[in-house]
Enzyme design. Structure first.
Site, PDB file in Angstrom:
ATOM      1  N   ARG A  42     -70.441  18.795 -36.610  1.00 48.33           N
ATOM      2  CA  ARG A  42     -71.189  17.604 -36.234  1.00 48.33           C
ATOM      3  C   ARG A  42     -72.681  17.911 -36.265  1.00 48.33           C
ATOM      4  O   ARG A  42     -73.110  19.060 -36.162  1.00 48.33           O
ATOM      5  CB  ARG A  42     -70.782  17.091 -34.855  1.00 48.33           C
ATOM      6  CG  ARG A  42     -71.147  18.014 -33.686  1.00 48.33           C
ATOM      7  CD  ARG A  42     -72.447  17.634 -33.011  1.00 48.33           C
ATOM      8  NE  ARG A  42     -72.863  18.641 -32.033  1.00 48.33           N
ATOM      9  CZ  ARG A  42     -73.698  19.631 -32.299  1.00 48.33           C
ATOM     10  NH1 ARG A  42     -74.198  19.766 -33.506  1.00 48.33           N
ATOM     11  NH2 ARG A  42     -74.041  20.515 -31.375  1.00 48.33           N
ATOM     12  N   SER A  84     -58.374  34.358 -41.054  1.00 50.10           N
ATOM     13  CA  SER A  84     -59.569  33.557 -41.313  1.00 50.10           C
ATOM     14  C   SER A  84     -60.137  33.916 -42.675  1.00 50.10           C
ATOM     15  O   SER A  84     -60.625  35.039 -42.885  1.00 50.10           O
ATOM     16  CB  SER A  84     -60.620  33.798 -40.235  1.00 50.10           C
ATOM     17  OG  SER A  84     -61.860  33.205 -40.609  1.00 50.10           O
ATOM     18  N   GLU A 175     -63.333  26.492 -25.159  1.00 44.52           N
ATOM     19  CA  GLU A 175     -64.638  27.131 -25.394  1.00 44.52           C
ATOM     20  C   GLU A 175     -65.145  27.792 -24.120  1.00 44.52           C
ATOM     21  O   GLU A 175     -65.700  28.900 -24.164  1.00 44.52           O
ATOM     22  CB  GLU A 175     -65.639  26.104 -25.914  1.00 44.52           C
ATOM     23  CG  GLU A 175     -66.979  26.697 -26.285  1.00 44.52           C
ATOM     24  CD  GLU A 175     -67.421  26.336 -27.685  1.00 44.52           C
ATOM     25  OE1 GLU A 175     -68.551  26.711 -28.031  1.00 44.52           O
ATOM     26  OE2 GLU A 175     -66.673  25.697 -28.434  1.00 44.52           O
ATOM     27  N   ASP A 187     -69.639  18.339 -28.441  1.00 49.84           N
ATOM     28  CA  ASP A 187     -69.179  18.938 -29.687  1.00 49.84           C
ATOM     29  C   ASP A 187     -67.719  18.621 -29.960  1.00 49.84           C
ATOM     30  O   ASP A 187     -67.345  18.217 -31.060  1.00 49.84           O
ATOM     31  CB  ASP A 187     -69.381  20.458 -29.644  1.00 49.84           C
ATOM     32  CG  ASP A 187     -70.844  20.852 -29.553  1.00 49.84           C
ATOM     33  OD1 ASP A 187     -71.709  19.961 -29.657  1.00 49.84           O
ATOM     34  OD2 ASP A 187     -71.115  22.048 -29.369  1.00 49.84           O
TER      35      ASP A 187
END
Length: 400
Positions: A42, A84, A175, A187
C-alpha cells in the site's frame, strides 16, 4: 530512465506455482498447489502515524503483490514449511511454537500462524512458496502484504473465511507478536480491504473504511524509492508511539484523536517540548487527512498538494521521522511544481528512509520521474527507483 512497470500478477503466479512444484511437488499426489493467494502493498497518500492515535488515514493498495502458493501436508508432521523466492531461503515452523530462531521474514509468518491458532482456528500443516513484487524496506507495507496473503492461504486450507476486518486485525496482531513492531491498523486494513480505483479513508477508532473513488485518468501516483533502507524494528517507531501516548495522558484524553490543534496550543504548558512536538504533528495530520479526502473527491488538486507538503513538513520538523534523502526528494518535486506536472509530494510510511508519494499529471509522469532521478542522483549519489500505480484491489484468493 524509464518508470518501472509492475511484473504482471499472472506471471508472478506462474513462477510461484512452478517453484512450488519444484520444491514440493514430488511429495504430492499432484504437483499443483491447493490454493494461490495474493495481497498488495500500500501507499499512504496522507495520514502518517495517526492510526495508532485513533485518527484518520488515506491509503490505497498498489499494483505490487505478495503471492502465496500452498498445499496441506499429508505426512502427519505438525509443521509449516515455507520457501521465500524473494529472500531465497527456507523456514520450517512448528505448529506448536518452539522458540526456534527464524529468519526475519519468517517471523511474520510465525506471527500469523500463532494469531490464527489463538483465535481458535485449526491451522493445518502445510507447505508454501512465497514471492513478492512489493519493494522491501520501502515503507510500502511488504510485511502486511505477506501477512494478509499468508492469512488467506491459511483460511483457504483450513476451510474458513473470516470477515476482512477480522483478518486484518489478526495480521496486525501477527506483526506485533511476530516482528515486535507496535503498528496501527492501517497497513493490514489496506492490504486486506482496499478496492480497485479507490482510496480508503479509514477511521482508525471505529475501524470503518470509507472508499473514495480515485478514477481521474489525468492524475497518477508516482512512488519514488529513496533506496535508503527503511527498518521499523530499531525502536524509533515504538518510541514515537510512546511519546504520543504520554502526550494524550498528560492532556487527559484517550488518544490524540481527541485533541484539536487549538486545544493543543491552549494546553501546551502541560507537555514537555518533545511530546508537544509529536502531538502537534498528530493533531494537525488528522484534519489534513479528512480535508485531503474531500479535496480528492472534488478534484481540488491544488488543495491536495498543499496538504501533502504540510504533512511532510510536520513529519520532518515535529515528528522527526524523515531523513535528508527523503527531504531532498520532496524538495525536488516541489521545485518542479505544478508547471512541471507535480501536484504535491510527501514521505510515505513509517519513516527513516523508504519512499515518497507524489501526485503528478499523467502526461508528465515520465518527465517528472526523469527529473527527480537526475537531480536526486546528483545530490546524493544514490539511484532512486520510480514507478506509477493505480489504486489496486486488496487481498484475495486467486485459486482454491
Amino acid at each position: 530512465m524509464s518508470i518501472e512497470t509492475a511484473k504482471p500478477l499472472a506471471d508472478v503466479v506462474v513462477g510461484v506455482k512452478k517453484t512450488f512444484a519444484d520444491k514440493f511437488g514430488a511429495e504430492k499426489f499432484s504437483a499443483g498447489p491447493q490454493c494461490v493467494t495474493a495481497a498488495p502493498g500500500r501507499v499512504n497518500l496522507i495520514g502518517e502515524h495517526t492510526d495508532y492515535n485513533d485518527g484518520f488515514v488515506l491509503p490505497m493498495a498498489i499494483d505490487r503483490q505478495t503471492v502465496v502458493a500452498a498445499s496441506k501436508r499429508d505426512d502427519g508432521r505438525p509443521v509449516v514449511r515455507l520457501y521465500s523466492m524473494t529472500m531465497g531461503g527456507d523456514a520450517e515452523l512448528s505448529l506448536e511454537p518452539d522458540g526456534a530462531e527464524l529468519p526475519g521474514w519468517a517471523k511474520y509468518a510465525r506471527g500469523v500462524i500463532d494469531a490464527y491458532r489463538e483465535e481458535g482456528i485449526e491451522v493445518p500443516a502445510f507447505d508454501g512458496v512465497i514471492d513478492s513484487t512489493v519493494p522491501l524496506g520501502g515503507g510500502l507495507s511488504s510485511s502486511a502484504a505477506l501477512e494478509v496473503s499468508l492469512a488467506l492461504a491459511i483460511e483457504t486450507l483450513a476451510g474458513v473465511s473470516l470477515p476482512g476486518p477480522q483478518r486484518a486485525l489478526l495480521c496486525q496482531k501477527a506483526e506485533h507478536r511476530g516482528a515486535g513492531v507496535p503498528c496501527g491498523i492501517m497497513d493490514q486494513f489496506s492490504s486486506a480491504l482496499c478496492h480497485k480505483d479507490h482510496l480508503m479513508l479509514l477511521d482508525c477508532r471505529s475501524q470503518e473504511p470509507h472508499m473514495a473513488p480515485f478514477t481521474d485518468p489525468s492524475v497518477s501516483v508516482l512512488i519514488t524509492n529513496s533506496n535508503v533502507k527503511h527498518e521499523l524494528t530499531g525502536g524509533e517507531y515504538a518510541e514515537r508511539r510512546q511519546q504520543c501516548e504520554a502526550a494524550a495522558e498528560a492532556l487527559g484524553v484517550k488518544a490524540l484523536r481527541d485533541v484539536t490543534p487549538e486545544q493543543l496550543a491552549a494546553n501546551a504548558s502541560k507537555l514537555e517540548p518533545l511530546p508537544f512536538k509529536r502531538a502537534r504533528h498528530i493533531t494537525g495530520e488528522n484534519p489534513r487527512t479528512e480535508q485531503a479526502a474531500a479535496a480528492v473527491a472534488a478534484s481540488d488538486w491544488a488543495t491536495v498538494g498543499e496538504l501533502m507538503y504540510a504533512s511532510h513538513a510536520a513529519m520532518r520538523d515535529d515528528f522527526e521521522i524523515t531523513v535528508p534523502e527523503i527531504d531532498t526528494l520532496v524538495e525536488i518535486a516541489r521545485e518542479i511544481g505544478p508547471a512541471g506536472g507535480v501536484i504535491g509530494s510527501r514521505m510515505t510510511g513509517g519513516g527513516f528512509g523508504g519512499c515518497t508519494v507524489t501526485l503528478v499529471r499523467t502526461d508528465k509522469a515520465e518527465e517528472v520521474a526523469r527529473t527527480i532521478t537526475e537531480r536526486y542522483r546528483a545530490a546524493t549519489g544514490i539511484e532512486p527507483t520510480c514507478f506509477t500505480t493505480r489504486p489496486a484491489e486488496g487481498g484475495r484468493v486467486l485459486e482454491g
